[in-house]
Design a protein around this motif. Structure first.
Motif, PDB file in Angstrom:
ATOM      1  N   GLU A 178     -17.873 -36.897  -5.320  1.00  0.00           N
ATOM      2  CA  GLU A 178     -16.525 -37.294  -4.846  1.00  0.00           C
ATOM      3  C   GLU A 178     -15.510 -37.377  -5.916  1.00  0.00           C
ATOM      4  OE1 GLU A 178     -15.014 -40.918  -2.361  1.00  0.00           O
ATOM      5  OE2 GLU A 178     -15.995 -39.639  -1.070  1.00  0.00           O
ATOM      6  N   LYS A 179     -14.170 -36.723  -5.578  1.00  0.00           N
ATOM      7  CA  LYS A 179     -13.107 -36.969  -6.776  1.00  0.00           C
ATOM      8  C   LYS A 179     -11.797 -36.855  -5.962  1.00  0.00           C
ATOM      9  CE  LYS A 179     -15.303 -34.552 -10.874  1.00  0.00           C
ATOM     10  NZ  LYS A 179     -15.090 -33.635 -11.859  1.00  0.00           N
ATOM     11  N   ASN A 180     -10.832 -37.840  -6.615  1.00  0.00           N
ATOM     12  CA  ASN A 180      -9.652 -37.627  -5.832  1.00  0.00           C
ATOM     13  C   ASN A 180      -8.680 -36.401  -6.551  1.00  0.00           C
ATOM     14  OD1 ASN A 180      -8.292 -38.842  -8.191  1.00  0.00           O
ATOM     15  ND2 ASN A 180      -8.721 -40.832  -7.619  1.00  0.00           N
ATOM     16  N   LEU A 181      -7.626 -36.311  -6.223  1.00  0.00           N
ATOM     17  CA  LEU A 181      -6.546 -35.187  -6.419  1.00  0.00           C
ATOM     18  C   LEU A 181      -6.236 -35.548  -8.026  1.00  0.00           C
ATOM     19  CD1 LEU A 181      -4.392 -34.436  -3.408  1.00  0.00           C
ATOM     20  CD2 LEU A 181      -6.152 -32.862  -4.544  1.00  0.00           C
ATOM     21  N   ILE A 182      -5.863 -36.545  -8.297  1.00  0.00           N
ATOM     22  CA  ILE A 182      -5.600 -36.792  -9.567  1.00  0.00           C
ATOM     23  C   ILE A 182      -6.765 -36.514 -10.688  1.00  0.00           C
ATOM     24  CG2 ILE A 182      -4.928 -38.600 -11.578  1.00  0.00           C
ATOM     25  CD1 ILE A 182      -3.375 -40.071  -9.385  1.00  0.00           C
ATOM     26  N   GLU A 183      -7.909 -36.862 -10.340  1.00  0.00           N
ATOM     27  CA  GLU A 183      -9.033 -36.510 -11.203  1.00  0.00           C
ATOM     28  C   GLU A 183      -9.432 -35.060 -11.144  1.00  0.00           C
ATOM     29  OE1 GLU A 183     -12.118 -40.245 -10.688  1.00  0.00           O
ATOM     30  OE2 GLU A 183     -11.893 -38.702  -8.909  1.00  0.00           O
ATOM     31  N   ILE A 184      -9.185 -34.367 -10.163  1.00  0.00           N
ATOM     32  CA  ILE A 184      -9.273 -32.751 -10.074  1.00  0.00           C
ATOM     33  C   ILE A 184      -8.371 -32.084 -11.090  1.00  0.00           C
ATOM     34  CG2 ILE A 184      -9.225 -30.919  -8.406  1.00  0.00           C
ATOM     35  CD1 ILE A 184     -10.352 -32.778  -6.249  1.00  0.00           C
ATOM     36  N   PHE A 185      -7.141 -32.262 -10.534  1.00  0.00           N
ATOM     37  CA  PHE A 185      -6.271 -31.773 -11.417  1.00  0.00           C
ATOM     38  C   PHE A 185      -6.122 -32.033 -12.972  1.00  0.00           C
ATOM     39  CE2 PHE A 185      -4.905 -30.680  -7.252  1.00  0.00           C
ATOM     40  CZ  PHE A 185      -4.409 -29.392  -7.307  1.00  0.00           C
ATOM     41  N   LYS A 186      -6.423 -33.273 -13.275  1.00  0.00           N
ATOM     42  CA  LYS A 186      -6.368 -33.676 -14.581  1.00  0.00           C
ATOM     43  C   LYS A 186      -7.588 -32.922 -15.423  1.00  0.00           C
ATOM     44  CE  LYS A 186      -3.904 -38.011 -15.235  1.00  0.00           C
ATOM     45  NZ  LYS A 186      -3.892 -39.329 -15.338  1.00  0.00           N
ATOM     46  N   ASN A 187      -8.606 -32.833 -14.664  1.00  0.00           N
ATOM     47  CA  ASN A 187      -9.777 -32.024 -15.377  1.00  0.00           C
ATOM     48  C   ASN A 187      -9.349 -30.511 -15.898  1.00  0.00           C
ATOM     49  OD1 ASN A 187     -11.316 -34.209 -15.185  1.00  0.00           O
ATOM     50  ND2 ASN A 187     -12.434 -33.565 -13.332  1.00  0.00           N
ATOM     51  N   ILE A 188      -8.556 -30.034 -15.111  1.00  0.00           N
ATOM     52  CA  ILE A 188      -8.138 -28.650 -15.585  1.00  0.00           C
ATOM     53  C   ILE A 188      -6.707 -28.601 -16.418  1.00  0.00           C
ATOM     54  CG2 ILE A 188      -9.435 -27.572 -13.938  1.00  0.00           C
ATOM     55  CD1 ILE A 188      -6.880 -27.045 -12.154  1.00  0.00           C
ATOM     56  N   GLY A 189      -6.311 -29.648 -16.894  1.00  0.00           N
ATOM     57  CA  GLY A 189      -5.231 -29.673 -17.430  1.00  0.00           C
ATOM     58  C   GLY A 189      -3.788 -30.015 -16.927  1.00  0.00           C
ATOM     59  N   TYR A 190      -3.674 -30.261 -15.678  1.00  0.00           N
ATOM     60  CA  TYR A 190      -2.678 -30.602 -15.090  1.00  0.00           C
ATOM     61  C   TYR A 190      -2.077 -31.982 -15.219  1.00  0.00           C
ATOM     62  CZ  TYR A 190      -2.600 -26.397 -11.775  1.00  0.00           C
ATOM     63  OH  TYR A 190      -2.310 -25.218 -11.447  1.00  0.00           O
ATOM     64  N   LYS A 191      -0.932 -32.414 -15.586  1.00  0.00           N
ATOM     65  CA  LYS A 191      -0.304 -33.603 -15.761  1.00  0.00           C
ATOM     66  C   LYS A 191      -0.476 -34.292 -14.276  1.00  0.00           C
ATOM     67  CE  LYS A 191       3.763 -36.234 -17.172  1.00  0.00           C
ATOM     68  NZ  LYS A 191       4.910 -36.254 -17.656  1.00  0.00           N
ATOM     69  N   ASN A 192       0.165 -33.617 -13.260  1.00  0.00           N
ATOM     70  CA  ASN A 192       0.083 -34.116 -11.848  1.00  0.00           C
ATOM     71  C   ASN A 192      -0.420 -33.149 -10.908  1.00  0.00           C
ATOM     72  OD1 ASN A 192       1.257 -37.082 -12.390  1.00  0.00           O
ATOM     73  ND2 ASN A 192       2.867 -36.093 -13.132  1.00  0.00           N
TER      74      ASN A 192
END
Length: 262
Positions: A178-192
């Protein structure tokens, strides 16, 4: 065909599917839908055309008032724990002013819950905006610094509220990770994460399937209604899942999945 009370959102095919081959790999539509998705879509579109449970102005009838809001809908063909083939349905965002409908899987997180932190947060932002507007209307030079501080506070409060929203969207994959949105997008380089991430039909479908131990077989999404903002969306047309919002979520949800690009 009568449906046993195994799952309220699992829909049986009204037409026979015995002659259709079941793909060995999950078919995530990129160019054209799998044949099973075509049948599921036909069934869902018949329901949308005939249902009387709720009213939403898709712009397809002159008898419905209100703003025209076309919607993306999705179908996910699945095999349930009884080894039966059927499909799940979902819509993007809200439908007829709510997130919850009997025919569609629930949202990953319901932002519209009464007395939720979002409602309280929006109320607080509204009070800040009224206070700023009141000071601006006074046209008092001595209030400039106070207005500036209030606007900064409002901006910071809004950012924190948005982050809290993202933290409440938890996505699970087949392995139960399980991952939340912040974790998911930070893992691929998104700030938010982008606004509205997690509200598309496709992630809702996969989330429900994994939670209920159903095996995804094939997925497709289509647009229903007029599009008041862009000519790109056309009524009844199929579209691949969006890259900006859905693709990063899929990288987590479909981890370890063997995909067939249909």
């Amino acid at each position: 065909m009568p449906q046993p009370l195994t799952d309220p959102f699992f829909t049986y095919f009204s037409e026979g599917i015995d002659t259709i081959s079941i793909p060995d790999y999950f078919s995530l539509m990129l160019e054209k839908p799998h044949q099973l998705c075509l049948l599921a879509t036909k069934q869902l579109q018949n329901y949308l055309s005939e249902q009387t449970e709720w009213t939403h102005n898709f712009g397809l009838s002159n008898r419905i008032d209100g703003a025209i809001i076309g919607k993306m809908f999705g179908v996910l063909v699945v095999r349930n724990q009884n080894d039966e083939i059927g499909f799940l349905s979902a819509f993007s965002g809200k439908l007829a002013g709510t997130n919850q409908h009997t025919h569609f899987v629930p949202p990953v997180f319901d932002l519209l819950t009464e007395n939720s932190f979002l409602n309280n947060g929006m109320e607080a932002l509204g009070k800040m905006s009224k206070e700023i507007k009141s000071l601006e209307n006074q046209n008092n030079p001595d209030s400039k610094e106070e207005i500036k501080k209030l606007k900064t506070s409002r901006r910071n409060y809004s950012v924190n509220l948005q982050n809290e929203i993202f933290e409440h969207y938890h996505f699970v994959n087949q392995a139960g990770e399980e991952k939340n949105l912040i974790e998911i997008f930070k893992n691929i380089g998104y700030k938010n994460p982008p606004a509205g991430a997690g509200e598309c039909a496709a992630p809702k479908l996969l989330q429900y399937a994994f939670q209920q131990k159903m095996k995804p077989i094939a997925m497709a999404e289509f647009w229903w209604g007029q599009s008041p903002k862009s000519n790109f969306w056309k009524h009844g047309y199929f579209y691949a899942c969006c890259k900006e919002k859905c693709e990063p979520i899929f990288k987590h949800m479909l981890k370890g999945f063997a995909l067939e690009k249909a």
